[in-house]
Design a protein around this motif. Structure first.
Motif, short mmCIF file in Angstrom:
data_model
loop_
_atom_site.label_atom_id
_atom_site.label_comp_id
_atom_site.label_asym_id
_atom_site.label_seq_id
_atom_site.Cartn_x
_atom_site.Cartn_y
_atom_site.Cartn_z
N ASP A 15 0.88 -1.16 0.00
CA ASP A 15 0.00 0.00 0.00
C ASP A 15 0.92 1.22 0.00
O ASP A 15 2.14 1.08 0.15
N ASN A 16 0.39 2.41 -0.15
CA ASN A 16 1.24 3.59 -0.06
C ASN A 16 1.01 4.35 1.24
O ASN A 16 1.93 4.54 2.01
N HIS A 17 -0.21 4.76 1.53
CA HIS A 17 -0.48 5.56 2.72
C HIS A 17 -0.59 4.67 3.94
O HIS A 17 -1.61 4.02 4.16
N MET A 18 0.51 4.62 4.72
CA MET A 18 0.57 3.82 5.93
C MET A 18 1.31 4.61 7.01
O MET A 18 2.13 5.47 6.69
N PRO A 19 1.05 4.29 8.28
CA PRO A 19 1.81 4.97 9.33
C PRO A 19 3.26 4.53 9.34
O PRO A 19 3.61 3.49 8.80
N LYS A 20 4.10 5.32 9.91
CA LYS A 20 5.53 5.08 10.10
C LYS A 20 6.34 5.19 8.82
O LYS A 20 7.38 5.81 8.81
N MET A 21 5.92 4.56 7.72
CA MET A 21 6.66 4.64 6.46
C MET A 21 5.69 4.34 5.32
O MET A 21 5.02 3.31 5.32
N THR A 22 5.65 5.22 4.32
CA THR A 22 4.76 5.01 3.18
C THR A 22 5.36 3.97 2.24
O THR A 22 6.54 3.62 2.35
N GLY A 23 4.58 3.56 1.28
CA GLY A 23 5.08 2.63 0.27
C GLY A 23 6.19 3.24 -0.57
O GLY A 23 7.18 2.58 -0.89
N VAL A 24 6.05 4.52 -0.91
CA VAL A 24 7.09 5.20 -1.70
C VAL A 24 8.38 5.27 -0.89
O VAL A 24 9.48 5.03 -1.42
N GLU A 25 8.27 5.59 0.41
CA GLU A 25 9.47 5.63 1.26
C GLU A 25 10.13 4.26 1.36
O GLU A 25 11.35 4.15 1.37
N ILE A 58 8.18 -5.09 -7.31
CA ILE A 58 7.23 -4.39 -6.44
C ILE A 58 5.94 -4.09 -7.19
O ILE A 58 5.96 -3.64 -8.33
N ILE A 59 4.83 -4.35 -6.49
CA ILE A 59 3.50 -3.93 -6.96
C ILE A 59 2.97 -2.97 -5.91
O ILE A 59 2.95 -3.29 -4.72
N MET A 60 2.55 -1.78 -6.33
CA MET A 60 1.90 -0.87 -5.40
C MET A 60 0.40 -1.01 -5.60
O MET A 60 -0.12 -0.77 -6.69
N ALA A 61 -0.28 -1.45 -4.55
CA ALA A 61 -1.73 -1.65 -4.56
C ALA A 61 -2.33 -0.67 -3.56
O ALA A 61 -2.23 -0.87 -2.35
N THR A 62 -2.92 0.41 -4.06
CA THR A 62 -3.36 1.48 -3.18
C THR A 62 -4.56 2.20 -3.76
O THR A 62 -4.85 2.07 -4.95
N ALA A 94 6.45 10.83 -10.98
CA ALA A 94 6.87 11.74 -12.05
C ALA A 94 8.16 12.48 -11.64
O ALA A 94 9.05 12.69 -12.47
N ARG A 95 8.24 12.85 -10.36
CA ARG A 95 9.44 13.54 -9.87
C ARG A 95 10.63 12.60 -9.74
O ARG A 95 11.77 13.00 -9.94
N LYS A 96 10.37 11.36 -9.35
CA LYS A 96 11.44 10.38 -9.13
C LYS A 96 11.08 9.08 -9.87
O LYS A 96 10.66 8.10 -9.26
N PRO A 97 11.24 9.06 -11.18
CA PRO A 97 10.79 7.90 -11.96
C PRO A 97 11.49 6.59 -11.60
O PRO A 97 10.94 5.52 -11.85
N TRP A 98 12.67 6.64 -11.01
CA TRP A 98 13.36 5.42 -10.60
C TRP A 98 12.65 4.70 -9.46
O TRP A 98 12.94 3.56 -9.18
N LEU A 99 11.69 5.37 -8.82
CA LEU A 99 10.94 4.75 -7.72
C LEU A 99 9.67 4.05 -8.20
O LEU A 99 8.99 3.41 -7.42
N LYS A 100 9.38 4.15 -9.49
CA LYS A 100 8.17 3.52 -10.03
C LYS A 100 8.21 2.01 -9.80
O LYS A 100 9.22 1.37 -10.11
N PRO A 101 7.14 1.45 -9.28
CA PRO A 101 7.11 0.00 -9.08
C PRO A 101 6.96 -0.74 -10.41
O PRO A 101 6.69 -0.13 -11.44
#
Length: 187
Positions: free
Chosen positions: A110-120, A134-138, A147-154
């Motif tokens: 997921d992306n929006h989580m406490p302590k650390m997001t999926g992107v982090e 990696i699959i981001m399911a959110t 778009a700002r950091k394309p190397w982070l794309k799952p």
């Protein structure tokens, strides 16, 4: 009624969403190959059969979601599809788990989580030179951050709500080996 099993819940949800399109999830699970043995032990109980390697993929998956129901449903669906699956409650727990056991083939986060997001989490994995698929399911894809950091794309994304079939097809697609064969883990 309460005290239902996961397969009953999946069947009920599937019937509500697609009443005539697909067979119940429990029927799909029953379609897995039946393993028989010709040997019976002296106590008249069947000998244990092992699942051949080509039937049970050796892929190891980590499911990261702060919603315990979503996390457990994803785990149940993936285990029913013969994957080895673990689940954790947030990105920080995922980071600790990956550091302790760096043998996951796929992380579904997921992306929006406490302590650390999926992107982090993805950023930490990349900075440590750990690159599981990696699959981001959110619910809300962080397209601006990608778009700002394309190397982070799952490797793939799933936007909620998605179906069990969408999840399984995306997992299969991401885990396909270079030669296109599922179930064979290429070293």
């Amino acid at each position: 009624p309460k005290l239902f099993e996961a397969l009953e819940l999946l069947d009920t949800v599937q019937k509500a969403l697609n009443p005539s399109e697909r067979p119940p999830f429990a029927d799909l699970v029953k379609l897995q190959p039946v393993l028989e043995t010709a040997e019976i032990s002296r106590t008249k109980t069947p000998a244990l059969a092992t699942i051949p390697d080509q039937v049970a993929p050796a892929y190891r998956i980590l499911v990261v979601d702060d919603d315990p129901d979503v996390r457990q449903l994803s785990i149940d669906v993936l285990v029913a599809a013969s994957y080895r699956v673990e689940g954790v409650k947030d990105g920080a727990a995922a980071w600790d788990t990956v550091q302790a056991e760096n043998d996951f083939d796929l992380i579904i986060t997921d992306n929006h989580m406490p302590k650390m997001t999926g992107v982090e989490l993805i950023e930490k994995l990349h900075s440590a030179h750990l690159k599981p698929r990696i699959i981001m399911a959110t619910g809300n894809l962080p397209t601006h951050e990608f778009a700002r950091k394309p190397w982070l794309k799952p490797d793939a994304t799933l936007q909620r709500p998605f179906t069990v079939d969408d999840l399984l097809e995306t997992v299969r697609s991401v885990l396909r080996t270079d030669n296109g064969n599922e179930g064979e883990k290429v070293p």
